[in-house]
Scaffold this motif. Structure first.
Motif, PDB file in Angstrom:
ATOM      1  N   UNK A  46       1.312  -1.030  -0.196  1.00  0.00           N
ATOM      2  CA  UNK A  46      -0.130   0.021  -0.251  1.00  0.00           C
ATOM      3  C   UNK A  46       0.729   1.186   0.381  1.00  0.00           C
ATOM      4  N   UNK A  47       2.065   1.181   1.241  1.00  0.00           N
ATOM      5  CA  UNK A  47       2.949   2.259   0.586  1.00  0.00           C
ATOM      6  C   UNK A  47       3.467   2.762  -0.685  1.00  0.00           C
ATOM      7  N   UNK A  48       3.951   1.805  -0.892  1.00  0.00           N
ATOM      8  CA  UNK A  48       4.644   2.113  -1.771  1.00  0.00           C
ATOM      9  C   UNK A  48       3.992   2.055  -3.364  1.00  0.00           C
ATOM     10  N   UNK A  49       3.035   1.920  -3.299  1.00  0.00           N
ATOM     11  CA  UNK A  49       1.597   1.906  -4.553  1.00  0.00           C
ATOM     12  C   UNK A  49       1.434   3.457  -4.186  1.00  0.00           C
ATOM     13  N   UNK A  50       0.884   3.790  -2.895  1.00  0.00           N
ATOM     14  CA  UNK A  50       0.147   4.909  -3.054  1.00  0.00           C
ATOM     15  C   UNK A  50       1.940   6.444  -3.416  1.00  0.00           C
ATOM     16  N   UNK A  51       2.504   5.329  -2.419  1.00  0.00           N
ATOM     17  CA  UNK A  51       4.155   6.794  -3.285  1.00  0.00           C
ATOM     18  C   UNK A  51       3.585   7.366  -4.087  1.00  0.00           C
ATOM     19  N   UNK A  52       4.119   5.978  -4.622  1.00  0.00           N
ATOM     20  CA  UNK A  52       4.455   6.338  -6.513  1.00  0.00           C
ATOM     21  C   UNK A  52       3.199   7.259  -7.445  1.00  0.00           C
ATOM     22  N   UNK A  53       1.989   6.674  -7.085  1.00  0.00           N
ATOM     23  CA  UNK A  53       1.093   7.170  -7.578  1.00  0.00           C
ATOM     24  C   UNK A  53       0.457   8.885  -7.505  1.00  0.00           C
ATOM     25  N   UNK A  54       1.444   8.882  -5.761  1.00  0.00           N
ATOM     26  CA  UNK A  54       0.955  10.250  -5.515  1.00  0.00           C
ATOM     27  C   UNK A  54       1.927  10.723  -6.048  1.00  0.00           C
ATOM     28  N   UNK A  55       2.980  10.456  -6.070  1.00  0.00           N
ATOM     29  CA  UNK A  55       4.402  11.399  -6.735  1.00  0.00           C
ATOM     30  C   UNK A  55       4.521  11.710  -7.885  1.00  0.00           C
ATOM     31  N   UNK A  56       3.659  11.130  -8.867  1.00  0.00           N
ATOM     32  CA  UNK A  56       3.042  10.940 -10.218  1.00  0.00           C
ATOM     33  C   UNK A  56       2.349  12.625 -10.116  1.00  0.00           C
ATOM     34  N   UNK A  57       0.559  12.457  -9.204  1.00  0.00           N
ATOM     35  CA  UNK A  57       0.037  13.309  -8.778  1.00  0.00           C
ATOM     36  C   UNK A  57       1.054  14.526  -8.814  1.00  0.00           C
ATOM     37  N   UNK A  58       1.048  14.462  -7.622  1.00  0.00           N
ATOM     38  CA  UNK A  58       2.456  16.034  -7.935  1.00  0.00           C
ATOM     39  C   UNK A  58       2.957  16.117  -8.653  1.00  0.00           C
ATOM     40  N   UNK A  59       3.907  15.046  -9.469  1.00  0.00           N
ATOM     41  CA  UNK A  59       4.459  16.440 -10.591  1.00  0.00           C
ATOM     42  C   UNK A  59       3.245  16.707 -11.727  1.00  0.00           C
TER      43      UNK A  59
END
Length: 176
Positions: A46-59
């Protein structure tokens, strides 16, 4: 307790709302069981997937703000669609789970800092983040006698979790 890494599909269903607009690919091969607490591993995924998704969204948000202010700005992946890939495979006496994304990457100077308690890359963001996620991930992986390796550059972050396979003599227990 013995288990596989089958919880990844459950995590994908539960985090589907965070992954909207991101193409997610999965590739699973036959793997041996691992001695694990499945709910703890689900916390890792969960942490790894959510972090990846949030990094993409933040960019994407950052690029849009820069464009709105008249600057030229592009996302790290260029014109490629946002993507997260999950690969699960047996490697020697281990199970390897690789979660990769084509987001902005993690600056080299921050790679070790992301595991420090209370360190967050979300400073100044509206998102709720205590900076505990990656510290907890590292702790859980360590508690399972596993290892984690990260490679990152703009347009590619690869997080590889390696967990030891359970001895084959204990495979008589039922899979979860």
């Amino acid at each position: 307790r013995l288990g596989g890494v089958h919880g990844i599909d459950d995590v994908l269903r539960l985090t589907k709302y965070k992954l909207r607009g991101i193409y997610v690919s999965t590739h699973y091969t036959d793997i041996p069981l691992v001695r694990a607490h499945p709910s703890k591993l689900q916390q890792v995924w969960t942490n790894l997937l959510v972090n990846a998704a949030e990094a993409i969204d933040d960019e994407m948000d950052d690029v849009q703000v820069r464009r709105d202010s008249g600057e030229d700005a592009e996302v790290s992946r260029g014109n490629a669609p946002a993507k997260i890939s999950i690969n699960v495979a047996a490697r020697a006496d281990n199970v390897e789970v690789t979660i990769s994304d084509n987001g902005p990457g993690i600056p080299e100077a921050l790679l070790e800092k992301i595991f420090e308690p209370h360190f967050t890359t979300k400073a100044g963001r509206v998102r709720f983040g205590l900076g505990m996620g990656m510290s907890i991930v590292r702790s859980i992986i360590s508690d399972h006698d596993g290892d984690m390796h990260i490679t990152s550059r703009p347009g590619s972050t690869v997080m590889t979790v390696t967990l030891p396979a359970a001895p084959t003599s204990t495979h008589t227990e039922e899979k979860p």
